[in-house]
Design an enzyme around this catalytic site. Sequence first.
Site, PDB file in Angstrom:
ATOM      1  N   TYR A 196       0.686  -1.048   0.176  1.00 53.64           N
ATOM      2  CA  TYR A 196       0.071   0.120   0.000  1.00 53.64           C
ATOM      3  C   TYR A 196       1.038   1.255  -0.155  1.00 53.64           C
ATOM      4  O   TYR A 196       1.747   1.225   0.755  1.00 53.64           O
ATOM      5  CB  TYR A 196      -0.823   0.020   1.371  1.00 53.64           C
ATOM      6  CG  TYR A 196      -1.934   1.289   1.527  1.00 53.64           C
ATOM      7  CD1 TYR A 196      -1.436   2.159   2.478  1.00 53.64           C
ATOM      8  CD2 TYR A 196      -2.817   1.522   0.466  1.00 53.64           C
ATOM      9  CE1 TYR A 196      -2.359   3.312   2.586  1.00 53.64           C
ATOM     10  CE2 TYR A 196      -3.709   2.949   0.824  1.00 53.64           C
ATOM     11  CZ  TYR A 196      -3.425   3.292   1.786  1.00 53.64           C
ATOM     12  OH  TYR A 196      -4.227   4.684   1.983  1.00 53.64           O
ATOM     13  N   ASP A 237       9.315   2.870  -1.007  1.00 53.57           N
ATOM     14  CA  ASP A 237       8.419   3.728  -0.127  1.00 53.57           C
ATOM     15  C   ASP A 237       8.463   3.322   1.512  1.00 53.57           C
ATOM     16  O   ASP A 237       8.173   2.148   1.845  1.00 53.57           O
ATOM     17  CB  ASP A 237       6.910   2.988  -0.585  1.00 53.57           C
ATOM     18  CG  ASP A 237       5.939   3.832   0.335  1.00 53.57           C
ATOM     19  OD1 ASP A 237       4.855   3.391   0.130  1.00 53.57           O
ATOM     20  OD2 ASP A 237       6.300   4.399   1.461  1.00 53.57           O
ATOM     21  N   LYS A 266       5.224   9.529   8.460  1.00 51.00           N
ATOM     22  CA  LYS A 266       4.989   9.034   9.720  1.00 51.00           C
ATOM     23  C   LYS A 266       6.167   9.590  10.716  1.00 51.00           C
ATOM     24  O   LYS A 266       6.129  10.737  11.038  1.00 51.00           O
ATOM     25  CB  LYS A 266       4.962   7.489   9.347  1.00 51.00           C
ATOM     26  CG  LYS A 266       3.872   6.830   9.076  1.00 51.00           C
ATOM     27  CD  LYS A 266       3.848   5.455   8.854  1.00 51.00           C
ATOM     28  CE  LYS A 266       2.697   4.964   7.828  1.00 51.00           C
ATOM     29  NZ  LYS A 266       1.484   4.897   8.481  1.00 51.00           N
TER      30      LYS A 266
HETATM   31  P1  KE4 Z   1      -0.624   8.444   4.526  1.00 50.87           P
HETATM   32  O1  KE4 Z   1      -1.011   9.161   3.129  1.00 50.87           O
HETATM   33  O2  KE4 Z   1      -1.529   7.610   5.316  1.00 50.87           O
HETATM   34  O3  KE4 Z   1       0.343   9.490   5.339  1.00 50.87           O
HETATM   35  O4  KE4 Z   1       0.709   7.656   4.113  1.00 50.87           O
HETATM   36  C1  KE4 Z   1       0.246   6.418   3.103  1.00 50.87           C
HETATM   37  C2  KE4 Z   1       1.133   5.393   2.898  1.00 50.87           C
HETATM   38  C3  KE4 Z   1       2.257   5.231   1.993  1.00 50.87           C
HETATM   39  N1  KE4 Z   1       3.195   4.148   2.150  1.00 50.87           N
HETATM   40  C4  KE4 Z   1       3.095   3.124   3.242  1.00 50.87           C
HETATM   41  C5  KE4 Z   1       4.239   2.040   3.252  1.00 50.87           C
HETATM   42  C6  KE4 Z   1       2.026   3.086   4.275  1.00 50.87           C
HETATM   43  O5  KE4 Z   1       2.048   2.350   5.178  1.00 50.87           O
HETATM   44  C7  KE4 Z   1       1.166   4.361   4.179  1.00 50.87           C
HETATM   45  C8  KE4 Z   1       0.085   4.493   5.224  1.00 50.87           C
HETATM   46  N2  KE4 Z   1      -0.069   3.514   6.144  1.00 50.87           N
HETATM   47  C9  KE4 Z   1      -1.221   3.081   6.792  1.00 50.87           C
HETATM   48  C10 KE4 Z   1      -1.271   2.020   7.833  1.00 50.87           C
HETATM   49  N3  KE4 Z   1      -1.053   0.676   6.922  1.00 50.87           N
HETATM   50  C11 KE4 Z   1      -1.780   4.412   7.581  1.00 50.87           C
HETATM   51  C12 KE4 Z   1      -3.048   3.852   8.650  1.00 50.87           C
HETATM   52  C13 KE4 Z   1      -4.292   4.657   7.737  1.00 50.87           C
HETATM   53  O6  KE4 Z   1      -4.546   4.430   6.532  1.00 50.87           O
HETATM   54  O7  KE4 Z   1      -5.039   5.180   8.503  1.00 50.87           O
END
Ligand code: KE4
Length: 444
Positions: A149, A250, A278
């Site tokens: 993701y 990523d 993060k």
């Molecule tokens: P954000 O747009 O949520 O800040 O980041 C997206 C993203 C991009 N790349 C990786 C590897 C990620 O894990 C994420 C976001 N992770 C999720 C947890 N699996 C955030 C939690 C959520 O979606 O509420």
Amino acid sequence: MSSTPSFSTSRSGALFERAKAVMPGGVNSPVRAFRSVGGVPRFIASAQGAYLTDADGQRYIDYIGSWGPMILGHDHPAVREAVAGALGSGTSFGAPNEREVELAELVTRLTGAERVRFVSSGTEATMSALRLARGFTGRKYIVKFRGNYHGHADGLLVEAGSGLMTNAEGALGAAAPSSAGVPEEYAALTLVLDYNDPAALDALMGSRGQDIAAVIFEPVVGNAGVLIPTPEFLAALHRVRDHGTLLIADEVMTGFRLSLNGATGLLGLRPDLRCWGKIIGGGLPVGAYGGRAEVMEFVSPQGPVYQAGTLSGNPLAMAAGLATLRELEARPGLYAELGEYTARLATGLREAAEAAGVPVSINRLGSMLTVFFQDAPDGSVARYADAARSDTAAFAAWFQGMLARGVYWAPSQFESIFTSAAHGDAELNATLQAAAQAFQGVQS
Ligand code: KE4
């Protein structure tokens, strides 16, 4: 067999009803709604160290850590003081400020990236990095991996379509949208392969590498549950560069999580671009992308690839990120400590599951860990299809047993948990005691 204690969730329940009246699903991000584990999502009132306290006053040992950012623990004094100090000078300028220069200097020094651009989320970071790769190479197609993701940009919300490889006409096998609202035309430019399948990647690159702008991957997967890359897969990933394709790691989740230079440093990766999020914001909204100067100089206003953001480089967020990364740099032994705690957690969970006769397969790297509810050797879950064989009902029952005993685990089988510097022996013992009873509850 221990009875499951019941916490009051009256205030969380009432808040959830109010939330559902004004926000889709009552949440601002889907996983928070507890859809895959059931029950009432806990509305959190405060967080301190390794603990969350919900609206009903119940306290939980926290293994989410805001989905990764809180590696130092919640409300760390260095972060709180930095944000408070920045607050005294204003909240946002819409103009350059010294703190964004300081954080950019720190990130480039710690990671070896030659240039970096700040944005406000991981999604923005990966979306921008892919546009940059297309602008730099002049190519249209991108490759991602099933179970990875990268945020919710349209072209990344896709599943492996039929005919993954080139079909009879030589056209690339298009992916299918995995979300409503993503036009097929967008999905058609994204190719989806299996993670940890070097042969499939080599074959695609061999047949159509010259059409592919970028390959983006999670260097250690967190979003299928934890999946650890094989050396052979990492080698195939680096071979994509032989075709003029950019390799994008990523590191939104793994950056500053697995080492001070993320998975790139831990695994010796050589990506052309990286994405962060993060931890880099210390809990405030920050994302970033960066890498080779030759590529990054294509980003506006220096180059032709447009990307912008009202709150990019926000001074409060920069202050939180600076305080966090400076604390991490000042404590190089922390990563070994986090790994040791998480290894002891994995061992204890393995023993508790065995004692209860519950089959589990545990994947762990550093302070990232997933307990897959399936009968397979630890470390053997290597692809998304392996993870998908897990018993999600058993996981949900265990999750509820943990929550009822004051342990806030990830509310999905297909997520990683995160430990922090604030987790110590007391938290480990309490977690394992709760886990033993929760595993017993799974069997009944
Ligand atoms: P954000 O747009 O949520 O800040 O980041 C997206 C993203 C991009 N790349 C990786 C590897 C990620 O894990 C994420 C976001 N992770 C999720 C947890 N699996 C955030 C939690 C959520 O979606 O509420």
